[in-house]
Design an enzyme around this catalytic site. Structure first.
Site, PDB file in Angstrom:
ATOM      1  N   TYR A  84       0.844  -1.188   0.000  1.00 35.53           N
ATOM      2  CA  TYR A  84       0.000   0.000   0.000  1.00 35.53           C
ATOM      3  C   TYR A  84       0.883   1.242   0.000  1.00 35.53           C
ATOM      4  CZ  TYR A  84      -3.481   3.458   1.379  1.00 35.53           C
ATOM      5  OH  TYR A  84      -4.286   4.558   1.419  1.00 35.53           O
TER       6      TYR A  84
ATOM      7  N   ASP B 139      -0.733  16.020   5.558  1.00 36.32           N
ATOM      8  CA  ASP B 139      -1.606  15.310   4.632  1.00 36.32           C
ATOM      9  C   ASP B 139      -2.891  16.116   4.428  1.00 36.32           C
ATOM     10  OD1 ASP B 139      -2.780  13.365   3.046  1.00 36.32           O
ATOM     11  OD2 ASP B 139      -3.477  12.182   4.751  1.00 36.32           O
TER      12      ASP B 139
ATOM     13  N   ASP C 265      -2.977   5.711  -2.751  1.00 35.31           N
ATOM     14  CA  ASP C 265      -3.933   6.716  -2.296  1.00 35.31           C
ATOM     15  C   ASP C 265      -3.909   7.882  -3.281  1.00 35.31           C
ATOM     16  OD1 ASP C 265      -5.301   8.731  -0.981  1.00 35.31           O
ATOM     17  OD2 ASP C 265      -4.148   8.601   0.878  1.00 35.31           O
TER      18      ASP C 265
ATOM     19  N   ASP D 275      -6.079  10.433  -3.145  1.00 34.51           N
ATOM     20  CA  ASP D 275      -6.792  11.550  -2.516  1.00 34.51           C
ATOM     21  C   ASP D 275      -8.151  11.766  -3.198  1.00 34.51           C
ATOM     22  OD1 ASP D 275      -4.862  11.916  -0.614  1.00 34.51           O
ATOM     23  OD2 ASP D 275      -3.856  13.549  -1.630  1.00 34.51           O
TER      24      ASP D 275
ATOM     25  N   HIS E 141      -7.499   4.457  -4.709  1.00 35.85           N
ATOM     26  CA  HIS E 141      -8.797   4.862  -4.152  1.00 35.85           C
ATOM     27  C   HIS E 141      -8.963   6.373  -4.251  1.00 35.85           C
ATOM     28  CE1 HIS E 141      -6.921   6.017  -0.258  1.00 35.85           C
ATOM     29  NE2 HIS E 141      -6.329   4.841  -0.251  1.00 35.85           N
TER      30      HIS E 141
ATOM     31  N   GLU F  63     -11.423   9.520  -2.842  1.00 34.15           N
ATOM     32  CA  GLU F  63     -12.258   9.785  -1.673  1.00 34.15           C
ATOM     33  C   GLU F  63     -13.275  10.891  -1.932  1.00 34.15           C
ATOM     34  OE1 GLU F  63      -9.458  12.496   1.159  1.00 34.15           O
ATOM     35  OE2 GLU F  63      -8.633  10.587   0.489  1.00 34.15           O
TER      36      GLU F  63
ATOM     37  N   CYS G 166      -6.510  14.383   7.042  1.00 35.88           N
ATOM     38  CA  CYS G 166      -6.273  12.984   7.377  1.00 35.88           C
ATOM     39  C   CYS G 166      -7.591  12.348   7.811  1.00 35.88           C
ATOM     40  CB  CYS G 166      -5.233  12.881   8.497  1.00 35.88           C
ATOM     41  SG  CYS G 166      -5.020  11.208   9.145  1.00 35.88           S
TER      42      CYS G 166
ATOM     43  N   ARG H  92     -13.319   5.555  -1.576  1.00 33.54           N
ATOM     44  CA  ARG H  92     -13.191   5.800  -0.143  1.00 33.54           C
ATOM     45  C   ARG H  92     -14.243   6.819   0.276  1.00 33.54           C
ATOM     46  NH1 ARG H  92      -8.027   8.397   3.205  1.00 33.54           N
ATOM     47  NH2 ARG H  92      -9.314   9.880   4.347  1.00 33.54           N
TER      48      ARG H  92
ATOM     49  N   GLU I 257     -13.781   4.786   5.673  1.00 35.00           N
ATOM     50  CA  GLU I 257     -12.781   5.308   6.590  1.00 35.00           C
ATOM     51  C   GLU I 257     -13.347   5.520   7.992  1.00 35.00           C
ATOM     52  OE1 GLU I 257      -9.960   5.325   7.598  1.00 35.00           O
ATOM     53  OE2 GLU I 257      -8.817   6.888   6.572  1.00 35.00           O
TER      54      GLU I 257
ATOM     55  N   ASN J 135      -8.742   0.048   7.413  1.00 35.76           N
ATOM     56  CA  ASN J 135      -7.540   0.848   7.633  1.00 35.76           C
ATOM     57  C   ASN J 135      -7.111   0.709   9.088  1.00 35.76           C
ATOM     58  OD1 ASN J 135      -5.522   2.753   7.764  1.00 35.76           O
ATOM     59  ND2 ASN J 135      -6.858   4.517   7.426  1.00 35.76           N
TER      60      ASN J 135
END
Length: 299
Positions: free
Chosen positions: A48, A62, A89, A91, A116, A118, A126, A161, A191, A213
């Site tokens: 990952y 982040d 990721d 975003d 993914h 989101e 985060c 996500r 999440e 996660n």
């Protein structure tokens, strides 16, 4: 020697087959290419690549400051160093739907097995911090549709996500996840689930794999792989764990250097030179030039 010999298309196919067979796959987070090779060496099913880690590697928080070029470039460096499939990721997709489609194609070209997207509002936060905001359902669906329409390899895993659990609760998260699956998502990353019952509820409500996660110091309890398997989870990530361990050890090493003036007491905690050379296949480069590796390393 050098890079992976398994084509990206084959990595994607293998991941898809495992998920279709109902397997649970473990994806520790790599913080650099060498750690990805170590994850493979230790027998895990995938790697990952965390957006939080990529940002931290640049000394940034982040909050969506990294660019597609930075993410794809680092993702390629990590993915090509291992025979394992790598999920990254992405975003919020780095822009509007057309940008999301371009993001997916760029990540395909970089050799990733999946990504993914989101549903947070930019600038994002985060996933385990308070104060998050999410976009409306139509915008979230539009991002996923763009990702699915943009990909060229049908085995590239498009994961949705959703961060809405922390904003509007579990029922809203399940409704959002269903809508994202209807938009074409191959898997769902819900999440900040609070406990196993929430993972179970999400898995029961969906007919696609879900991801857990297991990040430290967050909203979710740190469950074992077997507990998550029992809850219906098929993908588990530990996104920042190796970076946290490495940075913790680095901090303690610097303290020892300050206090003692040398690192002799830390030798037992270090990766030995011989182990490093084995991991990077130093000897394998001898096939090209015997002058590169013409020595032995004493332990």
């Amino acid at each position: 020697m050098l890079y992976s010999t398994t084509p990206a298309s084959e990595k994607r196919r293998i991941l898809r087959e495992r998920l279709a067979a109902g397997e649970l796959v473990r994806f520790p987070g790599a913080f650099n290419p060498l750690s990805a090779r170590l994850i493979e060496r230790k027998g895990y099913e995938g790697v990952y690549i965390s957006g939080a880690v990529l940002a931290a590697d640049l000394g940034l928080p982040d909050i969506g400051l990294t660019t597609l070029t930075e993410v794809a470039g680092r993702g390629q460096q990590i993915a090509r160093m291992t025979e394992l499939p790598a999920i990254i990721d992405a975003d919020t997709g780095f822009g509007e739907p057309m940008n999301v489609a371009r993001t997916i194609q760029t990540l395909e070209d970089a050799g990733l097995a999946g990504a993914h997207i989101e549903d947070q509002v930019n600038p994002k936060r985060c996933g385990h911090l308070d104060g998050k905001s999410v976009v409306d359902a139509d915008t979230a669906r539009g991002r996923i549709r763009a990702a699915v329409d943009g990909r060229r390899d049908p085995n590239f895993l498009v994961m949705a996500r959703t961060d809405i659990r922390a904003v509007d609760g579990l029922d809203a998260a399940i409704d959002r996840a269903k809508a994202l699956v209807d938009a074409g998502a191959d898997a769902v990353f819900p999440e900040a689930m609070r406990d196993l019952s929430e993972f179970e509820a999400m898995a029961s409500a969906l007919d696609v794999p879900i991801l857990a996660n297991m990040t430290e110091f967050g909203k979710s309890e740190l469950f074992t792989v077997e507990q998550l398997r029992g809850a219906g989870v098929q993908i588990v990530i530990w996104p920042v764990s190796l970076l946290r361990i490495a940075m913790g050890a680095a901090g303690r090493g610097l303290d020892t250097l300050t206090d003692e003036g040398h690192l002799t007491s830390k030798l037992g905690e270090m990766q030995h030179r011989a182990d490093l050379y084995d991991l990077i296949d130093y000897e394998g480069y001898n096939r090209f030039d015997t002058s590169v590796f013409d020595f032995t390393v004493d332990r």
